[in-house]
Write an enzyme that holds these catalytic residues in place. Structure first.
Site, PDB file in Angstrom:
ATOM      1  N   VAL A  11       0.830  -1.205   0.000  1.00 46.24           N
ATOM      2  CA  VAL A  11       0.000   0.000   0.000  1.00 46.24           C
ATOM      3  C   VAL A  11       0.867   1.258   0.000  1.00 46.24           C
ATOM      4  CG1 VAL A  11      -0.157   0.089   2.529  1.00 46.24           C
ATOM      5  CG2 VAL A  11      -2.011   1.060   1.137  1.00 46.24           C
ATOM      6  N   THR A  12       0.326   2.352  -0.508  1.00 45.31           N
ATOM      7  CA  THR A  12       1.026   3.629  -0.460  1.00 45.31           C
ATOM      8  C   THR A  12       1.385   3.984   0.978  1.00 45.31           C
ATOM      9  OG1 THR A  12       0.827   6.007  -0.956  1.00 45.31           O
ATOM     10  CG2 THR A  12      -1.199   4.898  -0.372  1.00 45.31           C
ATOM     11  N   ASN A  13       2.582   4.463   1.179  1.00 45.76           N
ATOM     12  CA  ASN A  13       3.071   4.848   2.507  1.00 45.76           C
ATOM     13  C   ASN A  13       3.082   3.685   3.505  1.00 45.76           C
ATOM     14  OD1 ASN A  13       3.428   8.044   2.571  1.00 45.76           O
ATOM     15  ND2 ASN A  13       1.620   7.573   1.336  1.00 45.76           N
ATOM     16  N   LYS A  16       7.346   0.433   1.881  1.00 48.61           N
ATOM     17  CA  LYS A  16       8.032  -0.321   0.811  1.00 48.61           C
ATOM     18  C   LYS A  16       9.437   0.200   0.544  1.00 48.61           C
ATOM     19  CE  LYS A  16       5.074   0.840  -2.386  1.00 48.61           C
ATOM     20  NZ  LYS A  16       4.200   1.700  -1.583  1.00 48.61           N
ATOM     21  N   ASP A  36       8.231   3.708  -8.917  1.00 49.28           N
ATOM     22  CA  ASP A  36       7.887   5.134  -8.919  1.00 49.28           C
ATOM     23  C   ASP A  36       8.705   5.945  -9.931  1.00 49.28           C
ATOM     24  OD1 ASP A  36       5.939   4.809  -7.057  1.00 49.28           O
ATOM     25  OD2 ASP A  36       6.950   5.859  -5.425  1.00 49.28           O
ATOM     26  N   TYR A  55      -3.372   7.931 -11.093  1.00 46.62           N
ATOM     27  CA  TYR A  55      -1.983   7.481 -10.948  1.00 46.62           C
ATOM     28  C   TYR A  55      -1.884   6.026 -10.503  1.00 46.62           C
ATOM     29  CZ  TYR A  55      -0.148  12.221 -11.362  1.00 46.62           C
ATOM     30  OH  TYR A  55       0.201  13.458 -11.835  1.00 46.62           O
ATOM     31  N   ARG A 134      -0.382   8.904   7.212  1.00 50.53           N
ATOM     32  CA  ARG A 134       0.965   8.996   6.616  1.00 50.53           C
ATOM     33  C   ARG A 134       0.911   9.728   5.269  1.00 50.53           C
ATOM     34  NH1 ARG A 134       3.650   2.947   7.332  1.00 50.53           N
ATOM     35  NH2 ARG A 134       3.756   2.917   9.615  1.00 50.53           N
TER      36      ARG A 134
END
Length: 202
Positions: A11-13, A16, A36, A55, A134
């Site tokens: 997941v975003t934030n 990773k 990214d 995005y 976050r």
């Protein structure tokens, strides 16, 4: 010479990038490719009916370019490292060189050609409220418009995750709320065991 490709999705934030960079520092002869870095220009990213830039979809990424980079590493990991100003570490005489590629990104397991190359799969997850907090503390270019997280980012994460789980097996899910050091230790132990197995496997 043997190779190992591992993937860190999530997941975003969710942590990773932090985990991937730490693995890269810990594992000799490793290289890191981050998804990214392959976003298309903002001007060509489509907009949905709510006016939100899309995005969080594979169409927003130059996946063909990313695949070429991965394939370039596969052909010659040593040259790939050298092109990036990194020298490889020489194994002892009785050990075979093992080169490791770390692929990091939020949709790496949703792109089948890439996912099929990844042998070790890790997925960082955090709860909705933590993820939202976050995300709101990060500065993006362009910045997130009002309502973007709830209106697009989180729903797309849930959709992409369902798709990923329907097409990929063997993923180790990691709790992004655990201490970074603990997560790194778990993954590095797993990766090092695989490296040893590759060295011993004739």
């Amino acid at each position: 010479m043997k190779t190992l490709v591992l993937g860190v999705g999530g997941v975003t934030n969710g942590g990773k990038s932090t985990l991937s960079k730490s693995i890269h520092k810990q594992v000799p002869n490793s290289c890191l490719i981050a998804q990214d870095a392959y976003f298309k220009d903002d001007s060509v990213v489509p907009v949905d009916i709510n006016g939100f830039k899309q995005y969080d979809m594979l169409d927003a990424l130059h996946m063909d370019t990313m695949m070429r980079e991965v394939e370039s590493w596969q052909k010659d990991p040593v040259a790939f490292l050298r092109q990036r100003g990194r020298e490889h570490t020489t194994a002892s005489a009785e050990e075979e060189e093992v080169y490791v590629l770390i692929v990091e990104g939020f949709l790496i397991f949703n792109h089948r050609p890439l996912s099929e190359l990844i042998y070790k799969k890790y997925f960082m997850e955090v709860p909705y409220d933590v993820c939202k907090r976050r995300r709101s503390s990060r500065v993006y270019t362009p910045p997130d418009p009002p309502g973007y997280f709830d209106g697009f980012v989180w729903p797309m994460y849930l959709k992409n995750r369902l798709q990923m789980e329907s097409m990929v097996s063997g993923i180790l899910f990691l709790d992004g709320l655990k201490p970074k050091e603990e997560l790194l230790a778990v993954v590095c132990k797993d990766v090092c065991q695989e490296i040893e197995r590759l060295r011993e496997d004739d």
